[in-house]
Design an enzyme around this catalytic site. Structure first.
Site, mmCIF file in Angstrom:
data_model
loop_
_atom_site.group_PDB
_atom_site.id
_atom_site.type_symbol
_atom_site.label_atom_id
_atom_site.label_comp_id
_atom_site.label_asym_id
_atom_site.label_seq_id
_atom_site.Cartn_x
_atom_site.Cartn_y
_atom_site.Cartn_z
ATOM 1 N N ASP A 1 54.713 33.895 50.760
ATOM 2 C CA ASP A 1 53.379 34.332 51.190
ATOM 3 C C ASP A 1 52.286 33.866 50.237
ATOM 4 O OD1 ASP A 1 53.102 36.419 49.039
ATOM 5 O OD2 ASP A 1 54.740 37.355 50.147
ATOM 6 N N ASP B 1 60.800 37.581 43.857
ATOM 7 C CA ASP B 1 59.953 38.244 44.854
ATOM 8 C C ASP B 1 60.706 38.221 46.176
ATOM 9 O OD1 ASP B 1 57.908 39.286 46.367
ATOM 10 O OD2 ASP B 1 56.771 37.430 46.443
ATOM 11 N N GLY C 1 67.918 30.576 47.524
ATOM 12 C CA GLY C 1 67.649 30.859 46.120
ATOM 13 C C GLY C 1 68.891 30.901 45.259
#
Length: 283
Positions: free
Chosen positions: A86, A155, A138
């Site tokens: 984001d 995050d 990730g």
């Protein structure tokens, strides 16, 4: 007819927000994404039915996950953000002129594009020349990195489903290896208030403590998140989150914030009694 979005916190608790309009809805290869418009919270990003962020209070989360480590570590050059598509975390990090590299590992390219369109106040930061975006898993990305970063910020979404691999002992060990000898890792740590959230919080903390010599928990109040009481994890190879704070150095940078301040910093590590009780057998 009134429209309401309800974010389920427990089987017995929901946060309901009056919605004016559904601005976007689609399924990516990984998840369902919705953008809603509300009068109280502005635009709302919903991922797989769960509230991910709102325009009104996203600054609290993104400032607290970013500026706490930046005020402790004296010389951050290379940063890895796992998740963060984001752009909110990156928006805070690009405020630091000395940062040279910000790698963002966001598995879902559609999430990035949706945020560029509907949340430009966050996603515009992804255009910074120092930012590299990798649409990869990730867990796989971090396995191939060693002694590469001063700071890693996780995050990530909730610790189940597709993201569960980002909350394992192996993953935290790989983060340790990917950090320089004085590196810091920060993660969102869930809420301690409701039983299910507290379970995930405690499990994460146990695994991080096993991987890092310094591991502490701090807090912020985020109105749209479950219970409003949210925790973050501070893990480090060297620096203590309070003793090594250099508030004067940070203030001289002239960075504008709406929530984080050095005088707040020490206080957020002073946890309520019930949270200390929950974590006491792990410390």
């Amino acid at each position: 007819m009134e429209m309401w979005f309800s974010d389920v916190h427990t089987p017995n608790v929901k946060l309901s927000i009056r919605v004016d309009e559904q601005l976007f809805s689609a399924n990516s290869e990984l998840q369902r994404l919705d953008v809603l418009s509300s009068r109280e919270f502005g635009k709302i990003l919903v991922v797989d039915g769960d509230l991910a962020l709102t325009e009104k209070d996203e600054f609290i989360y993104h400032e607290m996950i970013s500026h706490v480590p930046m005020a402790v570590h004296p010389d951050v050059k290379q940063i890895l953000v796992i998740g963060g598509g984001d752009g909110g975390v990156v928006r805070e990090l690009v405020k630091y002129e000395d940062v040279e590299q910000i790698d963002v590992v966001e598995a879902d390219p559609l999430l990035v594009e949706v945020c560029r369109r509907y949340f430009p106040q966050m996603a515009c930061s992804l255009n910074d020349r120092r930012v590299n975006i990798y649409h990869e898993d990730g867990l796989k990305f971090i396995r191939s990195r060693s002694d590469a970063y001063d700071l890693i910020i996780i995050d990530s979404p909730n610790p189940f489903g597709a993201a569960e691999g980002l909350f394992t002992k192996e993953f935290y060990g790989n983060c340790f290896n990917a950090l320089h000898e004085d590196g810091i890792m920060i993660n969102q740590h869930e809420s301690p208030f409701y039983d299910e959230e507290a379970f995930w919080c405690l499990r994460m903390h146990k695994r991080i403590v096993e991987s890092f010599p310094v591991s502490r928990v701090y807090q912020a109040h985020i109105p749209s998140y479950p219970s409003g009481h949210w925790l973050f994890g501070f893990a480090s190879k060297k620096y203590h989150p309070v003793d090594d704070l250099d508030g004067v150095r940070w203030k001289l940078l002239g960075i504008h914030t709406r929530y984080y301040l050095p005088r707040l910093h020490a206080g957020v590590f002073a946890l309520p009694a019930y949270v200390e009780e929950m974590l006491k057998d792990v410390e």
